[in-house]
Motif scaffolding. Structure first.
Motif, PDB file in Angstrom:
ATOM      1  N   SER A   1       6.118 -10.385 -30.886  1.00 41.73           N
ATOM      2  CA  SER A   1       6.181 -10.457 -29.428  1.00 41.73           C
ATOM      3  C   SER A   1       7.649 -10.500 -29.029  1.00 41.73           C
ATOM      4  CB  SER A   1       5.478 -11.722 -28.892  1.00 41.73           C
ATOM      5  OG  SER A   1       4.091 -11.644 -29.093  1.00 41.73           O
ATOM      6  N   GLY A   2       7.949  -9.968 -27.868  1.00 43.16           N
ATOM      7  CA  GLY A   2       9.317  -9.962 -27.389  1.00 43.16           C
ATOM      8  C   GLY A   2       9.377 -10.256 -25.902  1.00 43.16           C
ATOM      9  N   ARG A   3      10.566 -10.202 -25.355  1.00 39.68           N
ATOM     10  CA  ARG A   3      10.777 -10.470 -23.935  1.00 39.68           C
ATOM     11  C   ARG A   3      11.801  -9.496 -23.380  1.00 39.68           C
ATOM     12  NH1 ARG A   3       9.589 -15.302 -26.253  1.00 39.68           N
ATOM     13  NH2 ARG A   3       8.291 -16.775 -25.072  1.00 39.68           N
ATOM     14  N   VAL A   4      11.554  -9.070 -22.173  1.00 38.04           N
ATOM     15  CA  VAL A   4      12.524  -8.280 -21.424  1.00 38.04           C
ATOM     16  C   VAL A   4      12.689  -8.938 -20.065  1.00 38.04           C
ATOM     17  CG1 VAL A   4      12.014  -6.113 -22.618  1.00 38.04           C
ATOM     18  CG2 VAL A   4      10.747  -6.718 -20.542  1.00 38.04           C
ATOM     19  N   THR A   5      13.787  -8.658 -19.444  1.00 38.78           N
ATOM     20  CA  THR A   5      14.070  -9.318 -18.169  1.00 38.78           C
ATOM     21  C   THR A   5      13.079  -8.879 -17.096  1.00 38.78           C
ATOM     22  OG1 THR A   5      15.619  -7.595 -17.524  1.00 38.78           O
ATOM     23  CG2 THR A   5      16.510  -9.486 -18.739  1.00 38.78           C
ATOM     24  N   GLN A   6      12.885  -9.801 -16.181  1.00 40.60           N
ATOM     25  CA  GLN A   6      11.986  -9.531 -15.067  1.00 40.60           C
ATOM     26  C   GLN A   6      12.486  -8.369 -14.217  1.00 40.60           C
ATOM     27  OE1 GLN A   6      11.138 -13.037 -12.746  1.00 40.60           O
ATOM     28  NE2 GLN A   6      10.681 -11.836 -10.899  1.00 40.60           N
ATOM     29  N   ALA A   7      13.778  -8.195 -14.146  1.00 37.12           N
ATOM     30  CA  ALA A   7      14.355  -7.126 -13.337  1.00 37.12           C
ATOM     31  C   ALA A   7      14.051  -5.744 -13.904  1.00 37.12           C
ATOM     32  CB  ALA A   7      15.868  -7.315 -13.220  1.00 37.12           C
ATOM     33  N   SER A   8      13.666  -5.665 -15.180  1.00 41.77           N
ATOM     34  CA  SER A   8      13.393  -4.358 -15.792  1.00 41.77           C
ATOM     35  C   SER A   8      12.023  -3.805 -15.425  1.00 41.77           C
ATOM     36  CB  SER A   8      13.511  -4.462 -17.313  1.00 41.77           C
ATOM     37  OG  SER A   8      12.534  -5.365 -17.821  1.00 41.77           O
ATOM     38  N   VAL A   9      11.208  -4.610 -14.762  1.00 37.39           N
ATOM     39  CA  VAL A   9       9.875  -4.161 -14.339  1.00 37.39           C
ATOM     40  C   VAL A   9       9.832  -4.121 -12.826  1.00 37.39           C
ATOM     41  CG1 VAL A   9       8.748  -5.017 -16.413  1.00 37.39           C
ATOM     42  CG2 VAL A   9       8.930  -6.489 -14.409  1.00 37.39           C
ATOM     43  N   ASP A  10       9.153  -3.145 -12.307  1.00 37.08           N
ATOM     44  CA  ASP A  10       9.039  -2.984 -10.859  1.00 37.08           C
ATOM     45  C   ASP A  10       7.748  -3.645 -10.377  1.00 37.08           C
ATOM     46  OD1 ASP A  10       9.343  -2.239  -8.257  1.00 37.08           O
ATOM     47  OD2 ASP A  10       8.725  -0.152  -8.561  1.00 37.08           O
TER      48      ASP A  10
END
Length: 608
Positions: free
Chosen positions: A317-326
């Protein structure tokens, strides 16, 4: 014809007896409202003679009887017609029309000097009172020769007064025309009983038609509402196989409402080339990213298991910033749901500021860098580790691709006629067919064909094979990644095909695994008149060269078409069909794996 009269000899010539007879006669005329024609002889004798007293006595008795009968009928008529008069209608009795002529003649008799003129006029006035409300019957007025107008009389006389319309007198009596007895109105015609009945009938018909129309409208409205609610499922979600309509709030609620469980099969999905985890929101009926609040690998394994993967193959599992999703809405894990069955709730914010990525299996990796594939190159071991050979009854039949240790993706047309699992063997991690003959392949426990597969059009040309025992992954044997939703594939992306198919049309299969580079061709070009003329549906696409020269061929069916994005190989197509091999304007046609993902995951979940 003029009325009969007697010359006026003057009142001075009358004797006392004659005066008594005249007074008696006047009284009899007053009591006799409607004398019959034959009694007019009682008024006078022969011309120049005195009246006959015996005849006069007989007529007096007759006058009294006739007066009684006439008064009875007239009273009966007036009593029964009072309602009609109040509606300004006239119902004249038949005998009134008949006797009117005698009244006129009787009035004319008052001109005689042998009679009391006042008595005769009073008789006429009494007669007209009887028909004061009878209507427009026009008769001559009786009047004295010495007078031009009738003497006045009281309109309040309580005796029956026959109303005579005010009009100029005439020397000749005017007789009314016989009228058949029916309702007459001075302003409008009163409806007859038949017309009243027909009016009532029309009202009933209109009421029945209105009720019928209202019933039809209600029935049609009910059918439309029923169709929208149940068949069209306007306010819910339709189960894929059965067509059952369930509430959108029941979709992905952890309880299976659809007969085949579709409502709980696709509650999670992976999106894009970074494996972004998305959960279905029944509230908004859309897919939302999962906030990383309270997330850990235990929830990751449980989610992959619910998608159809095995927990043993869980990768990371990983994480990406909230800003990378619309997205302004998120799904957060419900910690009370447990770690074996993950449930999510809607949230308007994500406090962690990051969203979850999830890889249920390590896939799409190659271990060699080093081309039937017409115009292709021989492959090296580990270059296409997901490639398998499907053998049926002791010979190579089709190709396939590894997606998990248990599951193989191939084409439906490869197994539609040979769908018994015991007929098949699967060989993986091998480069040549010759070495497969001396090896022990993997047995097949299950074959699943897409239920929407059309053998004539070759649409939905995909199938799954489940192995009896899982494969042991190595550098030469590894899975390819299934394409995530929204995978950014370019319109003319570079792709690779591989297999043991014939090197030329109608040739024999190749002993060595070959591969070739091809490019995607847009559906608009592939469906053009010069290419396939509209045969390409959304469940398929074209790849190759319009000028020909490089193509898949017999024996390559079911094999992989892959593309590399973000250093990962994605299985975006399976070899399906084509006209000939490597011909101009006849590129190869491949099944669209992205369109098959819901079906693939549902099979994996069902037969996990």
């Amino acid at each position: 014809m003029l009325p009969h009269s007697v010359p006026d000899v003057g009142p001075q010539t009358r004797t006392a007896a004659e005066r008594r007879v005249g007074r008696a006669h006047a009284r009899s005329r007053t009591n006799a409202t409607f004398p019959k024609r034959r009694c007019r002889r009682c008024h006078l004798g022969a011309e120049g003679e005195a009246p006959d007293l015996s005849v006069q006595r007989r007529c007096k008795n007759g006058f009294q009887g006739v007066a009684f009968i006439s008064f009875f009928f007239f009273f009966f008529f007036c009593s029964g017609s009072r309602g009609a008069f109040s509606r300004k209608t006239i119902t004249p009795p038949r005998y009134a029309l008949k006797r009117e002529r005698y009244i006129k003649k009787d009035i004319a008799c008052t001109k005689s000097p042998h009679l009391n003129r006042k008595g005769g006029l009073f008789t006429a006035m009494a007669t007209e009172a009887n028909y004061a409300n009878s209507g427009p019957y026009f008769v001559n007025y009786g009047f004295n020769l010495e007078q031009e107008h009738l003497p006045p009389y009281s309109q309040y006389d309580n005796r029956h007064v026959y109303h005579i319309p005010q009009q100029a007198p005439s020397a000749v009596p005017q007789y009314t025309q016989r009228v058949p007895p029916h309702f007459i109105s001075s302003n409008q015609t009163s409806p007859s009983p038949d017309s009243i009945s027909s009016t009532v009938d029309r009202r009933k018909v209109r009421m029945l038609l209105g009720a019928f129309a209202a019933t039809v409208i209600l029935a049609v409205t009910g059918i439309i509402v029923w169709y929208l609610v149940t068949v069209a499922c306007l306010f819910g979600v339709t189960c894929g196989t059965s067509g059952k309509c369930i509430s959108s709030s029941q979709w992905c609620d952890g309880i299976r409402q659809c007969p085949d469980g579709e409502d709980e099969e696709m509650c999670f999905r992976l999106s894009g080339d970074n494996f972004l985890l998305q959960a279905y929101s029944s509230k908004s009926r859309s897919w939302k990213p999962v906030c990383s609040d309270n997330w850990n690998d235990k929830y990751g394994k449980a989610t992959c298991s619910q998608m159809g993967y095995s927990s043993d193959t869980y990768f990371q599992s990983g994480r990406v910033t909230q800003a990378s999703v619309d997205s302004s809405e998120f799904m957060t894990v419900d910690t009370s749901s447990g770690e074996t069955s993950v449930q999510f709730t809607n949230s308007g914010s994500c406090s962690a500021g990051s969203v979850v990525t999830l890889q249920c299996i390590e896939c799409g990796l190659t271990f060699s860098v080093s081309t039937r594939i017409v115009g292709g190159t021989s492959a090296r071991l580990g270059q296409w580790p997901w490639q398998v050979s499907l053998w049926c009854e002791g010979e190579h039949w089709c190709g396939g691709s590894i997606i998990t240790p248990y599951w193989i993706v191939t084409a439906a047309h490869c197994v539609e006629r040979k769908n018994s699992p015991t007929q098949w063997k699967v060989y993986a991690g091998k480069l040549t067919l010759s070495e497969m003959k001396t090896s022990i392949g993997s047995s097949v426990s299950l074959i699943a064909i897409n239920k929407y597969y059309d053998s004539s059009a070759k649409s939905n040309d995909v199938a799954l094979m489940k192995l009896t025992l899982p494969l042991k992954f190595s550098n030469s044997m590894a899975p390819v990644c299934l394409p995530n939703f929204g995978l950014p594939v370019l319109q003319q992306a570079e792709c690779f095909i591989s297999g043991w198919g014939a090197l030329k049309y109608a040739g024999s299969t190749s002993d060595m695994l070959n591969y070739a580079r091809i490019y995607l061709i847009s559906s608009s070009v592939c469906n053009s008149r010069n290419v396939y003329g509209g045969l390409i549906t959304k469940t398929m696409f074209c790849a190759g060269y319009l000028e020909g020269g490089v193509d898949s061929c017999q024996g390559d069916s079911g094999g992989p078409l892959v593309t590399k994005i973000n250093n990962i190989w994605w299985l975006i197509g399976d070899t399906s069909w084509g006209y000939g091999c490597a011909q101009a304007n006849r590129p190869g046609v491949y099944g669209n794996i992205t369109e098959f993902l819901p079906w693939i995951f549902s099979i994996m979940q069902t037969y996990k």
